[in-house]
Design an enzyme around this catalytic site. Structure first.
Site, mmCIF file in Angstrom:
data_model
loop_
_atom_site.group_PDB
_atom_site.id
_atom_site.type_symbol
_atom_site.label_atom_id
_atom_site.label_comp_id
_atom_site.label_asym_id
_atom_site.label_seq_id
_atom_site.Cartn_x
_atom_site.Cartn_y
_atom_site.Cartn_z
ATOM 1 N N SER A 1 42.800 44.710 34.741
ATOM 2 C CA SER A 1 42.765 45.825 35.680
ATOM 3 C C SER A 1 41.839 46.936 35.179
ATOM 4 O O SER A 1 40.664 46.699 34.923
ATOM 5 C CB SER A 1 44.187 46.336 35.930
ATOM 6 O OG SER A 1 44.207 47.270 36.978
ATOM 7 N N ASP B 1 38.090 49.752 40.558
ATOM 8 C CA ASP B 1 38.282 49.349 39.160
ATOM 9 C C ASP B 1 37.698 47.945 38.942
ATOM 10 O O ASP B 1 37.212 47.324 39.896
ATOM 11 C CB ASP B 1 39.759 49.448 38.764
ATOM 12 C CG ASP B 1 40.640 48.405 39.414
ATOM 13 O OD1 ASP B 1 40.218 47.782 40.417
ATOM 14 O OD2 ASP B 1 41.777 48.196 38.943
ATOM 15 N N ASP C 1 38.654 44.849 38.650
ATOM 16 C CA ASP C 1 39.023 43.698 39.485
ATOM 17 C C ASP C 1 39.181 44.089 40.948
ATOM 18 O O ASP C 1 39.653 43.291 41.762
ATOM 19 C CB ASP C 1 40.294 43.015 38.960
ATOM 20 C CG ASP C 1 41.532 43.897 39.045
ATOM 21 O OD1 ASP C 1 41.405 45.101 38.793
ATOM 22 O OD2 ASP C 1 42.621 43.376 39.343
ATOM 23 N N ASP D 1 41.118 45.926 42.764
ATOM 24 C CA ASP D 1 42.365 46.058 43.510
ATOM 25 C C ASP D 1 42.755 47.523 43.661
ATOM 26 O O ASP D 1 43.524 47.873 44.540
ATOM 27 C CB ASP D 1 43.497 45.225 42.902
ATOM 28 C CG ASP D 1 43.915 45.668 41.503
ATOM 29 O OD1 ASP D 1 43.169 46.449 40.867
ATOM 30 O OD2 ASP D 1 44.974 45.217 41.034
#
Length: 574
Positions: free
Chosen positions: A146, A305, A307, A309
């Site tokens: 993340s 961010d 990834d 999400d």
């Protein structure tokens, strides 16, 4: 087995990966680091794990990846051949060793005869969630840490509905993972064997295209977008992560033309060279975007961010500078616009529902209620939002309209069952266009919302307590708060104490009632002025988090309350 015995096992393992072998030699006389690396396995909880890259059972490396995947494979073995045939979708972000970890997971599954569907290159987490649903695989694996710093990586498991694995299945999976004594002994196929066996399918545009087609449905008012497509200027930074893969395409598909991507941060880079931390909630992450925004005269700056999400934004202030908003503020702006636009279009369902976590802002609740829309609180973790969406699909009791967590995660349309920054990116652009058409900024819009519903301000205090001692301190702090529940914060009385661990709510007069939610190690205190305080240990990091939710009738008063509450919390920590 002591940490020294485990360390010796790794040291004597001849087939140890060369890079890890070299690291062991380098650490040979550093008992402090070695103990932390070998004292206990990296915690696998809530269907995932996250940690620092390196050698040892308490680090992210190919052997901890194999152990997690071996647990998943064994779990699928126990469910029978039909489950195994459905396979597992695998995606990864831009972090160090992410592609290698994805392939290690596929090779481990392959040894069990389980097909793996692996993306050809990095992709956002929400697309992995979509892929699980689109391909009807039994599970999904996302290799990501993340928004953590560059030295981290992680591993998340998704269930067959595309949401992070729910508690029952996650607990079963965790049991299988923890039953593995020695991760060095796990057998895997070679990459050649995996390819020759027909157990590896490479994914790419065949999943990108249908995902992006559905992202088009996020737009509420296409005519507004068409009218403002060139006038509204947006600066986008993917912070060296996966957002660039689909974010710019999604914005162009929606019809936005005034989009500028921060060039220095458009290239995926696991070292994140231009930022201290790839976290879109931090002002420092917007340094390059602010510089470009000032040059372009941008209306809004958006960051995703690594990834993709989570999404953060910075809005233009009256003085011309940019201010980073909180996740709660962003969600409130999106929700207010969604409900306003749908009401005007006559598409607002009578049984509409919005979902949020128990530590997210009550401002969103006030907004939903003003549109006669139900707000439903769930535990922290987007899987609980996903569970509710699944329930609504089955019993038709509610129609999902929007879901969010204060930690910069939002979901607009349920074809994905996790936080989706690509969807959020498209909606934020539409919200910015909505205010631009009125000659306003998103900051102006937020002030209008406050003037209508009262001033809400939230703050999260995250305290890192690393290592063996840190874990003990976190446990002791939670035990203390349970044994001696606070009666007030900053002179404002606690009217009820909620313990989600034992699922009870206790009122001032001693009355106790059950909380209809799964168990979770969270304490929450409701105050007599409508403010609240919550305490929750992180499930993925060595941290304990204190959440503040304050409300008042002016901006100055609410800011003062937050400061006073923070002082009370610091006294508890001390």
């Amino acid at each position: 087995m002591t940490w020294k015995n485990t360390y010796k096992t790794w040291k004597n393992y001849e087939a140890l990966e060369d890079k890890l072998k070299a690291e062991l030699i380098e650490l040979e006389n550093n008992d402090t680091v070695l103990e932390d690396a070998f004292y206990a396995p990296l915690e696998f909880g809530t269907a995932g794990m996250r940690g620092v890259l390196g050698v040892g059972i308490n680090r992210m490396n190919i052997y901890t990846i194999r152990q997690a995947t071996e647990g998943l494979a064994s779990f699928m073995d126990s469910l029978g051949e039909e489950t195994k045939k459905r396979g597992v979708a695998i995606a990864y972000d831009s972090r160090h060793q992410s592609p290698e970890f994805a392939m290690e997971a596929a090779k481990t599954l392959g040894k069990h005869g389980i097909p793996a569907f692996v993306f050809e290159s990095l992709r956002p987490t929400p697309e992995l969630s979509f892929a699980v649903r689109e391909l009807k695989t039994y599970a999904g694996i996302m290799i990501t840490a993340s928004h953590n710093p560059a030295e981290y990586n992680g591993y998340k498991v998704y269930g067959e509905d595309g949401g992070q694995m729910p508690p029952k299945e996650a607990d079963a999976l965790t049991t299988f993972v923890r039953e593995i004594d020695n991760s060095l002994e796990i057998e895997v196929l070679s990459e050649t064997e995996l390819k020759n066996s027909g157990l590896l399918t490479i994914l790419g545009e065949d999943i990108d295209a249908p995902y992006l087609e559905l992202v088009k449905t996020v737009t509420v008012n296409p005519e507004l977008v068409k009218e403002m497509s060139k006038e509204m200027k947006l600066v986008f930074t993917p912070l060296h992560g996966t957002g660039q893969m689909l974010g710019e395409r999604a914005l162009k598909n929606a019809g936005f033309e005034g989009i500028t991507v921060v060039p220095e941060q458009a290239i995926p880079d696991p070292s994140f060279p231009t930022i201290k931390s790839p976290n879109p909630e931090e002002h420092s992450a917007f340094e390059y975007a602010i510089r470009l925004g000032e040059k372009e005269g941008a209306d809004v700056l958006v960051a995703t961010d690594p990834d993709a999400d989570r999404l953060g934004i910075a809005v233009k202030m009256p003085a011309g500078n940019y201010e980073v908003l909180s996740g709660n503020q962003i969600a409130s702006l999106m929700l207010h616009y969604l409900l306003t636009a749908q009401k005007e279009a006559g598409t607002l369902p009578a049984n509409g529902a919005v979902l949020k976590s128990i530590v997210s802002s009550e401002l969103a609740t006030k907004i939903a209620e003003s549109f006669e829309i139900k707000m439903i609180d769930v535990l922290t973790g987007f899987k609980f939002i996903a569970e509710k969406i699944k329930q609504y699909e089955e019993d038709h009791s509610q129609t999902f309209l929007f879901g969010f967590e204060e930690s910069y995660g939002y979901l607009v349309k349920p074809f994905v069952r996790d936080k989706d920054a690509i969807q959020a990116l498209v909606l934020v652009a539409e919200v910015a266009a909505f205010y631009k058409k009125q000659g306003k900024t998103m900051y102006d819009g937020l002030q209008e919302i406050y003037q209508t519903y009262s001033y809400f301000e939230e703050k999260t205090i995250s305290v890192t307590m690393a290592g063996i001692e840190g874990t003990a301190k976190i446990q002791a702090l939670m035990a203390k708060c349970r044994a001696e529940a606070p009666k007030e914060f900053a002179g404002i009385a606690v009217v009820s104490s909620e313990d989600f661990g034992n699922q009870t709510r206790t009122f001032q007069d001693g009355k106790v009632e059950p909380i209809d939610m799964p168990t979770s190690n969270v304490l929450k205190y409701q105050l007599e002025d409508g403010s609240w305080i919550a305490i929750r240990p992180s499930g993925t990091e060595p941290k304990i988090k204190f959440y503040i939710g304050a409300v008042a009738d002016t901006a100055e008063k609410v800011a003062n309350k937050v400061a006073d509450f923070e002082a009370s919390i610091q006294a508890i920590i001390a």
